[in-house]
Motif scaffolding. Structure first.
Motif, PDB file in Angstrom:
ATOM      1  N   MET A 157       0.836  -1.202   0.000  1.00 15.41           N
ATOM      2  CA  MET A 157       0.000   0.000   0.000  1.00 15.41           C
ATOM      3  C   MET A 157       0.876   1.259   0.000  1.00 15.41           C
ATOM      4  N   SER A 158       1.970   1.188   0.778  1.00 16.34           N
ATOM      5  CA  SER A 158       2.833   2.366   0.850  1.00 16.34           C
ATOM      6  C   SER A 158       3.940   2.298  -0.213  1.00 16.34           C
ATOM      7  N   THR A 159       3.738   1.400  -1.208  1.00 21.87           N
ATOM      8  CA  THR A 159       4.749   1.274  -2.250  1.00 21.87           C
ATOM      9  C   THR A 159       4.653   2.403  -3.265  1.00 21.87           C
ATOM     10  N   ALA A 160       3.527   3.101  -3.245  1.00 17.78           N
ATOM     11  CA  ALA A 160       3.364   4.225  -4.175  1.00 17.78           C
ATOM     12  C   ALA A 160       4.489   5.227  -3.947  1.00 17.78           C
ATOM     13  N   THR A 161       5.259   5.454  -4.994  1.00 19.69           N
ATOM     14  CA  THR A 161       6.402   6.350  -4.838  1.00 19.69           C
ATOM     15  C   THR A 161       6.032   7.776  -5.221  1.00 19.69           C
ATOM     16  N   ALA A 162       5.520   7.925  -6.415  1.00 18.39           N
ATOM     17  CA  ALA A 162       5.129   9.270  -6.848  1.00 18.39           C
ATOM     18  C   ALA A 162       3.728   9.586  -6.340  1.00 18.39           C
ATOM     19  N   ALA A 163       3.480  10.853  -6.111  1.00 19.41           N
ATOM     20  CA  ALA A 163       2.144  11.267  -5.686  1.00 19.41           C
ATOM     21  C   ALA A 163       1.154  10.982  -6.813  1.00 19.41           C
ATOM     22  N   LYS A 164       0.072  10.300  -6.469  1.00 21.90           N
ATOM     23  CA  LYS A 164      -0.935   9.977  -7.489  1.00 21.90           C
ATOM     24  C   LYS A 164      -2.237  10.638  -7.094  1.00 21.90           C
ATOM     25  N   THR A 165      -2.463  11.790  -7.598  1.00 19.84           N
ATOM     26  CA  THR A 165      -3.739  12.425  -7.268  1.00 19.84           C
ATOM     27  C   THR A 165      -4.813  11.855  -8.189  1.00 19.84           C
ATOM     28  N   ALA A 166      -5.994  11.782  -7.631  1.00 16.58           N
ATOM     29  CA  ALA A 166      -7.123  11.289  -8.408  1.00 16.58           C
ATOM     30  C   ALA A 166      -8.349  12.050  -7.944  1.00 16.58           C
ATOM     31  N   THR A 167      -9.360  12.038  -8.794  1.00 17.20           N
ATOM     32  CA  THR A 167     -10.591  12.711  -8.409  1.00 17.20           C
ATOM     33  C   THR A 167     -11.226  11.921  -7.272  1.00 17.20           C
ATOM     34  N   ALA A 204      -1.277   9.363  -0.027  1.00 20.39           N
ATOM     35  CA  ALA A 204      -0.370  10.360   0.559  1.00 20.39           C
ATOM     36  C   ALA A 204      -0.962  10.908   1.852  1.00 20.39           C
ATOM     37  N   LEU A 205      -2.271  11.149   1.836  1.00 20.03           N
ATOM     38  CA  LEU A 205      -2.937  11.622   3.055  1.00 20.03           C
ATOM     39  C   LEU A 205      -2.790  10.588   4.179  1.00 20.03           C
ATOM     40  N   LYS A 224     -24.454  17.813   1.856  1.00 17.46           N
ATOM     41  CA  LYS A 224     -24.423  18.371   0.505  1.00 17.46           C
ATOM     42  C   LYS A 224     -23.016  18.268  -0.107  1.00 17.46           C
ATOM     43  N   LEU A 225     -22.024  17.946   0.741  1.00 16.58           N
ATOM     44  CA  LEU A 225     -20.657  17.808   0.227  1.00 16.58           C
ATOM     45  C   LEU A 225     -20.303  16.380  -0.165  1.00 16.58           C
ATOM     46  N   TYR A 226     -21.184  15.411   0.148  1.00 17.83           N
ATOM     47  CA  TYR A 226     -20.810  14.008  -0.050  1.00 17.83           C
ATOM     48  C   TYR A 226     -20.254  13.733  -1.446  1.00 17.83           C
ATOM     49  N   TRP A 227     -20.867  14.343  -2.453  1.00 21.24           N
ATOM     50  CA  TRP A 227     -20.424  14.027  -3.812  1.00 21.24           C
ATOM     51  C   TRP A 227     -19.546  15.121  -4.400  1.00 21.24           C
ATOM     52  N   SER A 228     -19.097  16.043  -3.531  1.00 22.54           N
ATOM     53  CA  SER A 228     -18.150  17.053  -4.003  1.00 22.54           C
ATOM     54  C   SER A 228     -16.801  16.372  -4.240  1.00 22.54           C
ATOM     55  N   LYS A 229     -16.055  16.927  -5.190  1.00 20.89           N
ATOM     56  CA  LYS A 229     -14.814  16.263  -5.615  1.00 20.89           C
ATOM     57  C   LYS A 229     -13.619  17.169  -5.443  1.00 20.89           C
ATOM     58  N   ALA A 230     -12.477  16.531  -5.270  1.00 24.34           N
ATOM     59  CA  ALA A 230     -11.220  17.274  -5.270  1.00 24.34           C
ATOM     60  C   ALA A 230     -10.135  16.356  -5.800  1.00 24.34           C
ATOM     61  N   GLU A 231      -9.071  16.932  -6.310  1.00 23.40           N
ATOM     62  CA  GLU A 231      -7.934  16.116  -6.736  1.00 23.40           C
ATOM     63  C   GLU A 231      -7.098  15.823  -5.490  1.00 23.40           C
ATOM     64  N   GLU A 232      -7.176  14.598  -5.011  1.00 18.48           N
ATOM     65  CA  GLU A 232      -6.463  14.251  -3.776  1.00 18.48           C
ATOM     66  C   GLU A 232      -5.724  12.940  -3.962  1.00 18.48           C
ATOM     67  N   ASP A 233      -4.624  12.806  -3.269  1.00 16.20           N
ATOM     68  CA  ASP A 233      -3.911  11.542  -3.230  1.00 16.20           C
ATOM     69  C   ASP A 233      -4.158  10.922  -1.853  1.00 16.20           C
ATOM     70  N   LEU A 234      -5.128  10.010  -1.798  1.00 16.88           N
ATOM     71  CA  LEU A 234      -5.521   9.457  -0.494  1.00 16.88           C
ATOM     72  C   LEU A 234      -4.386   8.695   0.174  1.00 16.88           C
ATOM     73  N   ASP A 293     -10.032  16.598   1.820  1.00 21.15           N
ATOM     74  CA  ASP A 293      -8.863  16.168   2.602  1.00 21.15           C
ATOM     75  C   ASP A 293      -9.138  16.231   4.101  1.00 21.15           C
ATOM     76  N   ASP A 294      -9.885  17.250   4.535  1.00 22.49           N
ATOM     77  CA  ASP A 294     -10.258  17.314   5.948  1.00 22.49           C
ATOM     78  C   ASP A 294     -11.175  16.154   6.328  1.00 22.49           C
ATOM     79  N   GLY A 295     -12.019  15.745   5.392  1.00 22.72           N
ATOM     80  CA  GLY A 295     -12.897  14.606   5.656  1.00 22.72           C
ATOM     81  C   GLY A 295     -12.072  13.404   6.067  1.00 22.72           C
ATOM     82  N   TYR A 296     -11.022  13.119   5.317  1.00 24.80           N
ATOM     83  CA  TYR A 296     -10.159  11.993   5.639  1.00 24.80           C
ATOM     84  C   TYR A 296      -9.444  12.213   6.977  1.00 24.80           C
TER      85      TYR A 296
END
Lengths: 422, 347
Positions: B1-11, B195-196, B183-193, B160-163
């Motif tokens: 799981m922590s093998t991800a080296t580069a930051a991978k942001t996703a919606t 990394a968080l 109302k924020l449940y389906w709001s989106k952001a580019e985040e790398d979970l 990110d604060d949600g996490y």
């Protein structure tokens, strides 16, 4: 419901037939029964009785000793297949007698301390000591007890230091003992809420594979609260070993049982949750112990909840603030005086030769010792630290609480200085 | 799981951030259990617990009978006996049957027992309006809980604060009421979970898991003329208002409180002494509200820095309206701009 809908449902009822009206719908898809139902079926089959006979209380309350301390003839004990209650061994009964005498002494000492203004309040269980002692003695060391505010004697019989229990009634702090140390939930005054805590403790233990049994106490009035329903239902659905122990002392402060429920008995409520219920003479120490010990064993062996209703009576007023002459007659109290649990067990053990004068005086002396330590501790001046008020609200005080603590510290400092100046 | 080296942001949605937070906490600590109504195979009516039963089994994430007091009361017992329950109340107003357990026991147990019994329970509550919900599905009930000593009250306003904040709530030894703006449940952001996750677990964020008030609130937009103070579902509205105000030449600073209890007085004081003006924005009705408390604290601490009265933009003092009328009730950009106009700018 309108008239027409009533008419519509009537023929359906007839069509289903009177003999086994539920059988047809038992296996309907989307209506599967909880596993608890199968366990009850299995248990009842082993006794050669139906599941309903197993879950319903016996036709009469379980009574093993009559008010004179004589053994009740076997055919009049209320026992039967699936409802068997062997008499505990003399050694256990002697231990129970000792706890009864100590419990009575604690009740009466505390009652006196309230009258002297040494205690803020004390809800006495005078008359209900057999239930108190039975609850404590039925449990193993790793088990948990959840008492109500009236169950001080049960907590002490379970091993909680009497002086630690009295911290709350003296008004020093809300709970004076460590629940983890004694495996006794904190006594507090909201009604019935502790039954759900008992279910949670049992559930956590079950998830870890431990066979902890939890005995949760409540009174007759508490059975009207919503949490009573939710706790029994959760316990049955999650199949956790909780023994719900109702002390039916006839009154919720002033309101009699007849104004509380129209059920045939409180033990009858069990079957509605798919669990077994039993009714016992709550002033018969032998029967209480036999019933609770069996309930605890069944709960542990089968990981299932049970309900026990003890018929007893609160001999004193609800608390010192109550006037029981406004809602009950002296005759009634007098009637229950003759069913005193101490006298009954004492006579029985004496007649059996298990209790002699030496033992009586040893037991009385031990009880007196507890009473003396209570008197001494409760008449000494308390040394409370007002700054502790902020210590435990959160695992670390918030900035706001730190500020408020400083403010109080400053007030205390100034009042000390003022007193010094005068 | 922590093998991800580069930051991978996703919606990433707010919902999936919360879901991942629970799943990560369960992975790390076997005493974390999730339960409530429909949270099992269904994954909750908002799907926030989606997949948890499948992944961790019915011992760790399970449905209960439909009884909120039962859910909260059983959580008390499980916490007494070593578990860290994360319970879901299906909707804000459906949590009310649990209030006796919450107010009389969850909030008070640690104090009652002199810290011997702490209850690390998280009560997750989807709250607030703006989703066209029917009555009893849109309440902003945070003040009831914030008023009860012994509870912590968190409300994230971003993915990110949600996490982060849910992880923190689960790790906290105190009971936390975790308000999720629905109302924020389906709001989106580019985040790398991932990394968080690494950031959280290495202690880089939320270093003190007991959540001291230092630095809890965050300035989400810098400004110099006025402080817009808000939390939860109102933060996004306030940010839009700040943008609109900028076009009118007003530089607004936006403070997201994140945690109502503990309360970050220092951050509040910092922004208001900097700008000299403040407007508090919240969806809940204003009378005897969290917004009222904030105004009182500004007045007590920043009186000599103030150039104008401190105003509130809140819901009206009415029961939550039906779906077709809710836009009239909720604070919106125009109402916030109207409040800004009243801040005695002429001098």
């Amino acid at each position: 419901m309108t008239d027409s809908s009533t008419k519509n449902t009537a023929p359906e009822k007839t069509a289903a037939g009177p003999a086994t009206p539920h059988q047809a719908v038992d296996h309907e898809p989307g209506h599967e029964k909880a596993e608890q139902a199968a366990r009850i079926q299995e248990a009842s089959r082993s006794f050669g009785i139906s599941a309903e006979q197993y879950m319903l209380p016996a036709a009469q309350q379980i009574r093993l000793l009559d008010p004179e301390g004589e053994l009740v003839p076997e055919d009049q004990q209320g026992t039967g297949p699936g409802h068997e209650y062997p008499i505990p061994e003399d050694e256990t009964l002697l231990q129970a007698y000792e706890a009864l005498v100590a419990g009575r002494r604690v009740n009466d000492q505390n009652y006196a301390l309230v009258r002297q203004g040494r205690l803020a309040v004390y809800p006495s269980s005078h008359g209900q000591e057999a239930c108190q002692v039975g609850a404590a003695l039925a449990l193993g060391e790793a088990d948990w007890l959840f008492p109500t505010y009236r169950d001080t004697v049960a907590a002490i019989a379970r091993g909680v230091d009497p002086l630690e229990v009295m911290v709350s009634f003296r008004g020093d702090w809300h709970c004076g003992y460590d629940p983890h140390q004694y495996k006794v939930g904190p006594q507090s005054t909201p009604l019935t809420t502790q039954l759900l805590h008992a279910v949670g403790v049992a559930h956590a233990a079950k998830l870890r594979g431990e066979d902890t049994v939890v005995l949760a106490m409540c009174g007759d009035g508490a059975t009207s609260e919503g949490d009573f329903h939710e706790a029994l239902n959760f316990a049955a659905v999650f199949e956790v070993p909780v023994v719900f122990f109702i002390q039916n002392n006839g009154y919720a402060i002033s309101v009699p049982l007849s104004s509380q429920t129209a059920a045939p008995s409180l033990a009858h409520k069990a079957i509605g949750y798919g669990m077994a219920g039993e009714r016992v003479d709550g002033n018969d120490m032998v029967a209480v112990l036999a019933t609770l010990r069996r309930a605890v064993r069944l709960a542990r062996e089968n990981s299932m909840p049970l309900l026990v209703e003890a018929m007893t009576y609160r001999m004193q007023a609800h608390t010192n603030a109550d006037d029981d002459s406004r809602y009950r007659d002296a005759d009634e109290v007098e009637h229950w005086q003759r069913a005193d649990p101490l006298v009954r067990l004492g006579k029985y053990l004496t007649a059996k030769g298990a209790l002699d004068d030496d033992a009586e005086s040893r037991i009385a002396a031990a009880a007196e010792e507890v009473a003396a330590s209570l008197r001494q501790a409760m008449t000494a001046e308390a040394s409370n630290d007002p700054l502790e008020l902020f210590e435990h609200v959160y695992s670390a005080p918030t900035a706001q609480l730190r500020e408020q603590r400083e403010k109080l510290a400053d007030e205390l400092q100034r009042s000390t200085t003022d007193q010094g100046a005068n | 799981m922590s093998t991800a080296t580069a930051a991978k942001t996703a919606t990433t949605t707010f919902a999936s951030a919360l879901n991942t937070a629970m799943s990560d906490a369960m992975e790390r600590d076997p005493s974390v259990v999730v339960f409530g109504e429909d949270v099992g195979p269904l994954g909750g009516v908002f799907r926030i617990t989606d997949g948890l039963t499948k992944r961790f089994g019915t011992d760790r994430c399970f449905d209960t009978p439909l009884a909120e007091s039962g859910i909260a009361g059983m959580a008390v017992g499980m916490a007494i006996n070593g578990m860290r329950p994360v319970i879901e109340m299906q909707f804000d107003a459906f949590a009310y049957p649990s209030l006796e357990q919450v107010f009389s026991h969850i909030a008070k147990m640690a104090n009652r027992t002199r810290g011997r019994v702490r209850l690390p329970i998280v009560i997750r509550i989807p709250y607030g309006g703006g989703v066209g919900g029917v009555e009893h599905h849109c309440d902003s009930s945070e003040a009831y809980y914030a008023h009860t000593a012994g509870l912590k009250v968190f409300t994230p306003a971003s993915v990110d604060d949600g996490y982060r904040m849910l992880r923190e709530a689960i790790d906290t030894d105190d009971p936390v009421v975790f308000f999720e703006p629905k109302k924020l449940y389906w709001s989106k952001a580019e985040e790398d979970l991932s990394a968080l996750r690494e950031q959280y677990e290495s202690g880089a964020s939320g270093q003190d898991h007991s959540v001291g008030p230092q630095g809890r609130a965050r300035v989400v937009r810098e400004g110099t003329d006025v402080s817009l103070i808000s939390y939860g579902p109102s933060v996004s509205t306030v940010l839009k208002a700040a943008e609109a105000a900028a076009e009118e030449g007003i530089s607004a600073e936006v403070l997201d409180l994140r945690s109502i209890v503990p309360f970050d007085d220092e951050a509040l004081q910092r922004t208001v002494t900097k700008t000299g003006r403040a407007v508090v924005v919240a969806e809940a009705q204003g009378f005897v509200s969290v917004a009222s408390e904030i105004v009182a604290r500004v007045q007590e601490r920043c009186f000599h820095s103030l150039a104008s009265p401190v105003l509130r933009v809140t819901g009206f003092d009415i029961p939550y309206p039906s779906p077709k009328l809710e836009t009239h009730h909720l604070p919106d950009v125009d109402r916030i701009l109207d409040a800004l106009d009243e801040l005695q700018w002429e001098d």
